[in-house]
Design a protein around this motif. Structure first.
Motif, PDB file in Angstrom:
ATOM      1  N   GLU A 184      50.971  52.470  41.236  1.00 19.19           N
ATOM      2  CA  GLU A 184      49.794  53.072  41.878  1.00 19.19           C
ATOM      3  C   GLU A 184      49.465  52.269  43.127  1.00 19.19           C
ATOM      4  O   GLU A 184      49.515  51.042  43.099  1.00 19.19           O
ATOM      5  N   GLN A 185      49.129  52.977  44.205  1.00 19.71           N
ATOM      6  CA  GLN A 185      48.803  52.273  45.440  1.00 19.71           C
ATOM      7  C   GLN A 185      47.360  52.559  45.818  1.00 19.71           C
ATOM      8  O   GLN A 185      47.089  53.375  46.691  1.00 19.71           O
ATOM      9  N   ARG A 186      46.460  51.953  45.067  1.00 21.70           N
ATOM     10  CA  ARG A 186      45.032  52.076  45.379  1.00 21.70           C
ATOM     11  C   ARG A 186      44.310  50.834  44.891  1.00 21.70           C
ATOM     12  O   ARG A 186      44.829  50.051  44.102  1.00 21.70           O
ATOM     13  N   ILE A 187      43.057  50.693  45.372  1.00 21.84           N
ATOM     14  CA  ILE A 187      42.271  49.490  45.077  1.00 21.84           C
ATOM     15  C   ILE A 187      41.397  49.676  43.824  1.00 21.84           C
ATOM     16  O   ILE A 187      40.984  48.708  43.212  1.00 21.84           O
ATOM     17  N   SER A 188      41.149  50.940  43.439  1.00 23.44           N
ATOM     18  CA  SER A 188      40.358  51.245  42.228  1.00 23.44           C
ATOM     19  C   SER A 188      39.091  50.395  42.114  1.00 23.44           C
ATOM     20  O   SER A 188      38.781  49.849  41.045  1.00 23.44           O
ATOM     21  N   ASN A 189      38.367  50.304  43.228  1.00 23.87           N
ATOM     22  CA  ASN A 189      37.054  49.647  43.219  1.00 23.87           C
ATOM     23  C   ASN A 189      37.135  48.171  42.813  1.00 23.87           C
ATOM     24  O   ASN A 189      36.241  47.654  42.146  1.00 23.87           O
ATOM     25  N   TYR A 190      38.194  47.504  43.209  1.00 18.94           N
ATOM     26  CA  TYR A 190      38.339  46.067  42.882  1.00 18.94           C
ATOM     27  C   TYR A 190      37.637  45.234  43.954  1.00 18.94           C
ATOM     28  O   TYR A 190      36.532  45.576  44.353  1.00 18.94           O
ATOM     29  N   LEU A 191      38.231  44.200  44.472  1.00 17.83           N
ATOM     30  CA  LEU A 191      37.535  43.243  45.341  1.00 17.83           C
ATOM     31  C   LEU A 191      37.361  43.813  46.753  1.00 17.83           C
ATOM     32  O   LEU A 191      38.073  43.432  47.677  1.00 17.83           O
ATOM     33  N   LEU A 192      36.391  44.710  46.911  1.00 22.27           N
ATOM     34  CA  LEU A 192      36.249  45.450  48.174  1.00 22.27           C
ATOM     35  C   LEU A 192      35.860  44.536  49.329  1.00 22.27           C
ATOM     36  O   LEU A 192      36.376  44.671  50.432  1.00 22.27           O
ATOM     37  N   TRP A 193      34.947  43.631  49.074  1.00 21.30           N
ATOM     38  CA  TRP A 193      34.478  42.717  50.125  1.00 21.30           C
ATOM     39  C   TRP A 193      35.463  41.559  50.299  1.00 21.30           C
ATOM     40  O   TRP A 193      35.910  41.253  51.408  1.00 21.30           O
ATOM     41  N   GLN A 194      35.834  40.974  49.166  1.00 17.61           N
ATOM     42  CA  GLN A 194      36.648  39.747  49.180  1.00 17.61           C
ATOM     43  C   GLN A 194      38.087  40.014  49.628  1.00 17.61           C
ATOM     44  O   GLN A 194      38.792  39.095  50.039  1.00 17.61           O
ATOM     45  N   GLY A 195      38.527  41.276  49.519  1.00 15.93           N
ATOM     46  CA  GLY A 195      39.916  41.604  49.850  1.00 15.93           C
ATOM     47  C   GLY A 195      40.101  42.026  51.304  1.00 15.93           C
ATOM     48  O   GLY A 195      41.147  42.566  51.671  1.00 15.93           O
ATOM     49  N   ALA A 196      39.075  41.748  52.132  1.00 19.67           N
ATOM     50  CA  ALA A 196      39.098  42.230  53.519  1.00 19.67           C
ATOM     51  C   ALA A 196      40.383  41.848  54.258  1.00 19.67           C
ATOM     52  O   ALA A 196      40.912  42.636  55.042  1.00 19.67           O
ATOM     53  N   TYR A 197      40.901  40.642  54.002  1.00 18.69           N
ATOM     54  CA  TYR A 197      42.126  40.217  54.672  1.00 18.69           C
ATOM     55  C   TYR A 197      43.229  39.793  53.707  1.00 18.69           C
ATOM     56  O   TYR A 197      44.130  39.035  54.069  1.00 18.69           O
ATOM     57  N   SER A 198      43.169  40.328  52.490  1.00 21.38           N
ATOM     58  CA  SER A 198      44.217  40.003  51.516  1.00 21.38           C
ATOM     59  C   SER A 198      45.504  40.725  51.885  1.00 21.38           C
ATOM     60  O   SER A 198      45.480  41.826  52.441  1.00 21.38           O
ATOM     61  N   GLU A 199      46.627  40.113  51.533  1.00 20.15           N
ATOM     62  CA  GLU A 199      47.912  40.799  51.584  1.00 20.15           C
ATOM     63  C   GLU A 199      48.036  41.617  50.294  1.00 20.15           C
ATOM     64  O   GLU A 199      47.632  41.166  49.229  1.00 20.15           O
ATOM     65  N   PHE A 200      48.595  42.820  50.408  1.00 20.18           N
ATOM     66  CA  PHE A 200      48.755  43.672  49.229  1.00 20.18           C
ATOM     67  C   PHE A 200      50.214  43.808  48.855  1.00 20.18           C
ATOM     68  O   PHE A 200      51.077  43.910  49.741  1.00 20.18           O
ATOM     69  N   LEU A 201      50.477  43.789  47.571  1.00 19.24           N
ATOM     70  CA  LEU A 201      51.836  44.026  47.088  1.00 19.24           C
ATOM     71  C   LEU A 201      51.764  45.014  45.926  1.00 19.24           C
ATOM     72  O   LEU A 201      51.101  44.754  44.918  1.00 19.24           O
TER      73      LEU A 201
END
Ligand code: IPE
Ligand code: IPE
Ligand code: MG
Length: 233
Positions: A184-201
Motif C-alpha cells: 500500500e502506498q499511503r500514509i493512513s493518517n500516520y505522522l502527518l506533521w513529523q513526516g514533513a521531510y521523511s524519506e518514504f519506502l
C-alpha cells in the motif's frame, strides 16, 4: 558526508491480515506472526546503530474493526509487553508508547506504564510504539493545548517549531525514514506533521515476512537517498 544510518526509522506495519488469509488462517494469526517481525527488526535496528525505531501498531481508525479483532490485538499487546521485558533489558532498549492512551483498556495502560518505567534508563535505542494514534488526532490535541497556553500568555508561542512541543512526539526526532509494508502506498493518517521531510519506502512484503534482511535492505536504500529539504546542493 551526512550520516547514512538513519537516526529514526519508523514503520507502518501493514499486511498481517493478508498474510493470514494467504494461508487460510484467521487474521489474528497474522498479527501474532507480526510480533516476531517486531522482535527481528528491533534487534537489527539496535545492531545497526539506529537510535529510534517507531512502529505504527494501532491507529485511531483501527478501533472501527470488528470487536473480536480489536480485543485480540489488545490481548496480544498485553502478552507481548509481558514477554519482551528480558529482551528489551538485554538489548538496552527503552520502551515508549505514544497515542491516545485514554482509549486503551486500563490493564494495558498499567502494563505499558510499568514497562516504560522499567526500561526508562536504557540507552542503546528507544522503541516507540504508536497505539491508538493518528496524525490528525495528534495535531488536534496539540492545537488545543497550545490554544490554552496562548489564552494565558499570547506571546508564549512564536515559531512554528514551538508547536512541536505540544505533539505527543515532543522531544523525539522526526523520522528520517518511514517504511510501509504490504504494497500500500499511503500514509493512513500516520505522522502527518513529523513526516514533513521523511524519506518514504514502500515495500511489497507483508509485515510478518519483513525480518532482519528486509530491514537491512531498507537501510541500504535509505543510504542512497539525497535529502535536500527544499534547498539546492
Ligand atoms: C496491520 O495489518 C496491523 C494493524 C493495522 C493493526 P492489517 O491488519 O492491516 O493487515 P491487512 O492490511 O488487512 O492485510
Ligand atoms: C495502517 O494500516 C495502520 C497500522 C499499520 C497500524 P491500516 O491497514 O489500518 O490502513 P489502511 O486502512 O489500509 O489505510
Ligand atoms: Mg492493513
Amino acid at each position: 558526508m551526512e550520516n547514512r544510518i538513519p537516526v529514526h526509522v519508523s514503520i507502518i506495519m501493514d499486511g498481517n491480515g493478508r498474510w493470514a488469509r494467504e494461508r487460510g488462517l484467521e487474521r489474528v494469526k497474522g498479527h501474532l506472526e507480526g510480533v516476531s517481525s517486531v522482535r527481528a527488526c528491533a534487534g537489527e535496528a539496535v545492531r545497526q546503530g539506529v537510535k529510534y525505531l517507531s512502529l505504527f501498531a494501532f491507529s485511531e481508525e483501527n478501533w472501527g474493526r470488528p470487536r473480536e479483532e480489536v480485543d485480540a490485538l489488545m490481548a496480544l499487546m498485553m502478552t507481548s509487553i509481558r514477554n519482551e521485558v528480558p529482551t528489551l533489558m538485554d538489548n538496552g532498549v527503552r520502551f515508549v508508547v505514544l497515542g491516545n492512551r485514554d482509549r486503551l483498556p486500563l490493564s494495558l495502560r498499567t502494563a505499558i506504564a510499568g514497562l516504560e518505567r522499567a526500561t526508562a534508563k536504557n540507552g542503546a535505542m528507544t522503541l516507540i510504539v504508536f497505539l491508538s494514534y493518528s496524525g490528525k488526532w495528534d495535531i488536534f490535541q496539540a492545537a488545543r493545548k497550545m490554544a490554552a497556553d496562548l489564552a494565558k500568555d499570547p506571546s508564549g508561542v512564536k515559531d512554528i517549531s514551538d508547536f512541536d512541543r505540544y505533539l505527543v512526539t515532543a522531544g523525539y526526532p522526526d523520522p528520517d525514514l518511514i517504511i510501509r509494508t504490504s504494497g500500500e502506498q499511503r500514509i493512513s493518517n500516520y505522522l502527518l506533521w513529523q513526516g514533513a521531510y521523511s524519506e518514504f519506502l514502500f515495500v511489497d512484503e507483508l509485515w510478518p515476512d519483513f525480518r532482519e534482511d528486509s530491514f537491512r535492505r531498507a537501510l541500504a536504500e535509505y543510504a542512497k537517498r539525497d535529502r535536500r529539504y527544499g534547498k539546492v546542493k
